[in-house]
Design a protein around this motif. Structure first.
Motif, PDB file in Angstrom:
ATOM      1  N   PRO A  59      36.447  41.637  30.934  1.00 57.05           N
ATOM      2  CA  PRO A  59      36.595  40.670  31.829  1.00 57.05           C
ATOM      3  C   PRO A  59      37.512  39.444  31.961  1.00 57.05           C
ATOM      4  CG  PRO A  59      34.513  40.130  30.524  1.00 57.05           C
ATOM      5  CD  PRO A  59      35.055  41.642  30.737  1.00 57.05           C
ATOM      6  N   ILE A  61      38.183  36.086  31.166  1.00 64.75           N
ATOM      7  CA  ILE A  61      37.230  34.773  31.542  1.00 64.75           C
ATOM      8  C   ILE A  61      37.786  34.579  30.026  1.00 64.75           C
ATOM      9  CG2 ILE A  61      35.931  35.476  32.622  1.00 64.75           C
ATOM     10  CD1 ILE A  61      34.079  36.019  31.269  1.00 64.75           C
ATOM     11  N   ASP A 172      37.838  28.449  36.678  1.00 63.19           N
ATOM     12  CA  ASP A 172      38.277  29.458  37.196  1.00 63.19           C
ATOM     13  C   ASP A 172      37.156  30.471  38.120  1.00 63.19           C
ATOM     14  OD1 ASP A 172      40.333  28.390  36.070  1.00 63.19           O
ATOM     15  OD2 ASP A 172      40.441  29.632  34.280  1.00 63.19           O
ATOM     16  N   GLU A 174      37.509  33.426  38.434  1.00 69.60           N
ATOM     17  CA  GLU A 174      36.545  34.437  37.759  1.00 69.60           C
ATOM     18  C   GLU A 174      36.114  34.327  36.304  1.00 69.60           C
ATOM     19  OE1 GLU A 174      40.348  33.715  37.154  1.00 69.60           O
ATOM     20  OE2 GLU A 174      40.868  35.429  38.641  1.00 69.60           O
ATOM     21  N   GLU A 175      36.095  33.355  35.856  1.00 74.42           N
ATOM     22  CA  GLU A 175      34.966  33.077  35.205  1.00 74.42           C
ATOM     23  C   GLU A 175      33.664  31.986  35.773  1.00 74.42           C
ATOM     24  OE1 GLU A 175      37.614  30.269  31.822  1.00 74.42           O
ATOM     25  OE2 GLU A 175      35.946  29.025  33.579  1.00 74.42           O
ATOM     26  N   TRP A 178      32.050  35.955  36.810  1.00 75.93           N
ATOM     27  CA  TRP A 178      31.010  36.818  35.715  1.00 75.93           C
ATOM     28  C   TRP A 178      30.522  35.974  35.352  1.00 75.93           C
ATOM     29  CZ3 TRP A 178      29.929  34.751  31.226  1.00 75.93           C
ATOM     30  CH2 TRP A 178      29.281  35.922  29.792  1.00 75.93           C
ATOM     31  N   ASN A 281      37.181  41.320  42.425  1.00 73.07           N
ATOM     32  CA  ASN A 281      36.150  40.437  41.887  1.00 73.07           C
ATOM     33  C   ASN A 281      36.799  40.905  40.370  1.00 73.07           C
ATOM     34  OD1 ASN A 281      34.781  38.964  44.066  1.00 73.07           O
ATOM     35  ND2 ASN A 281      33.446  40.005  43.411  1.00 73.07           N
ATOM     36  N   ASP A 282      38.158  41.286  39.662  1.00 73.25           N
ATOM     37  CA  ASP A 282      38.536  41.914  38.963  1.00 73.25           C
ATOM     38  C   ASP A 282      39.628  41.861  37.978  1.00 73.25           C
ATOM     39  OD1 ASP A 282      37.542  42.686  35.800  1.00 73.25           O
ATOM     40  OD2 ASP A 282      36.906  44.321  36.180  1.00 73.25           O
ATOM     41  N   SER A 284      41.643  42.705  35.538  1.00 75.25           N
ATOM     42  CA  SER A 284      41.450  42.681  34.327  1.00 75.25           C
ATOM     43  C   SER A 284      42.230  44.459  34.841  1.00 75.25           C
ATOM     44  CB  SER A 284      40.046  42.603  33.214  1.00 75.25           C
ATOM     45  OG  SER A 284      39.439  44.071  33.447  1.00 75.25           O
TER      46      SER A 284
END
Length: 419
Positions: A59, A61, A172, A174-175, A178, A281-282, A284
């Motif tokens: 992730p 994050i 964020d 992404e944070e 997660w 949603n990811d 990475s």
């Protein structure tokens, strides 16, 4: 609630969840500014694949920052318990999907994903929230037990909004994704639900989603199998990109893998585009489909160095002071450039005219036999009281009368002497 969007500015996002009616388990989530059909298809893939088995990357994050938040539920669990709860998340096979009548659920992408997985798609009645009562009740719990504890929450109403929530230390996107996923696995799935109470013994304690899932599992006629890596990737949104020397660029990020070495573009081959799959949603990881070998190549985000605490805090501070330095939009920048050039040309013209006048004055002084100091300073000054001219150079003004016979003409002015 308000979060920091990918462009660095505060903005609101929408939360979409997929909940199992029998166990009240939240199977998949989506946090986006505006949900689309591709996001729903990705949620179907997540619902049928537990997080440890998903072919995603790490992730993107700031876990160091999230660890300092110390939410109420985090301090009651040990790291071993958190790891165990994350790996024991239920895997549920979807047979029927009930949605509302939004545009994102009526898209062809959702219908194609349901057809691929053998899911019956059912839409609720128009403006009838009771058809999805479990989801509406879950949203109320999420607002009061999770969102209210986060920075940037607006309370859902003007009265509960607070004072400038957009100026808080926002998360964020992404944070938030997660953090909410971890909250679902560690809190929601282990919290007793009123809807999971034994109807024969209403006074008995209710069950949690994980307990209800464990109780129902022996009575299922089959063992739920998660999606394979290829099936999971095939449900992700698709785009087309070229493979450059440094990898594949998508969403202003660069993804690369050693397996792309022989497919990198050069010259005319740079026009060839490959199919790119990505997880909304990811950010990475993404997957590039190589048609020559009929396989998906997993490509990781190259710039993972920005995940360090000091680098992320530096960029967060830069986002806060951005407005202090008066950022210019393209039109303002073009106007400032034109104004700067015009002022520079005007100044250059003034300096050139000044230099030309100084050169002409120096030439006249030289021709008339005056030094630079005796030029304009040698002119007569007028007495304020008498109005008479007072000499400024006594030696010249008090000289004897000129003898015209001895006077030589100045050839520079073309004057000839009479004979």
């Amino acid at each position: 609630m308000i979060v920091r969007m990918p462009d660095g500015r505060p903005g609101k996002v929408e939360l979409t969840i997929m909940i199992d009616k029998a166990t009240r388990s939240i199977m998949a989530t989506s946090v986006k500014k505006k949900n689309t059909g591709t996001d729903v298809a990705a949620m179907l893939a997540d619902s049928m694949t537990p997080p440890p088995l998903r072919p995603t990357g790490l992730p993107a994050i700031d876990t160091w920052r999230l660890g300092r938040m110390e939410l109420p539920w985090a301090k009651n669990l040990t790291p071993e318990q958190k790891s165990q709860l994350d790996t024991t998340r239920p895997a549920i096979v979807v047979n029927r999907l009930v949605t509302d009548n939004g545009k994102d659920y009526r898209s062809h992408v959702v219908e194609a994903a349901c057809a691929q997985l053998g899911i019956v798609l059912t839409r609720s009645a128009v403006r009838t929230p009771t058809d999805k009562a479990n989801v509406e009740r879950a949203f109320h719990t999420i607002k009061t037990r999770f969102v209210m504890l986060l920075p940037g929450q607006t309370g859902g109403t003007v009265e509960a909004r607070g004072h400038h929530p957009e100026h808080e230390d926002l998360l964020d996107v992404e944070e938030l994704i997660w953090l909410f996923d971890a909250w679902v696995a560690q809190v929601w799935q282990n919290s007793p639900m009123e809807g999971l109470r034994d109807p024969r013994h209403p006074a008995a304690p209710p069950l949690s989603p994980n307990a209800m899932y464990a109780a129902m599992f022996p009575f299922v006629g089959y063992v739920p199998m998660p999606l394979s890596e290829r099936d999971y990737i095939s449900l992700m949104p698709v785009d087309e990109r070229t493979i450059q020397k440094d990898g594949v660029e998508f969403g202003r990020r660069t993804y690369d893998s050693p397996a792309l070495a022989q497919h990198r573009s050069s010259g005319l081959l740079g026009k060839k585009k490959y199919e790119l799959r990505y997880q909304p949603n990811d950010p990475s990881r993404s997957w590039v489909y190589i048609d020559q070998t009929d396989e998906y190549v997993a490509c990781d985000w190259r710039d993972r160095r920005v995940d360090t605490p000091h680098s992320r805090r530096m960029w967060d501070l830069a986002a806060q002071v951005r407005s202090t330095f008066h950022p210019l939009d393209p039109d303002e920048g073009l106007g400032e450039t034109i104004s700067l050039i015009e002022r520079a040309h005007k100044q250059w013209k003034q300096e050139a005219a000044k230099a030309e006048r100084a050169e002409l004055a120096e030439h006249l002084d030289k021709v008339q036999g005056r030094t630079a100091r005796e030029g304009r300073a040698a002119l007569r000054s007028v007495d304020d009281e008498t109005g008479a001219a007072t000499p400024t150079n006594p030696e010249i003004d008090q000289a004897d009368d000129w003898n015209l016979d001895d006077w030589e003409p100045d050839e520079a002015f073309g004057i000839e002497k009479e004979v």
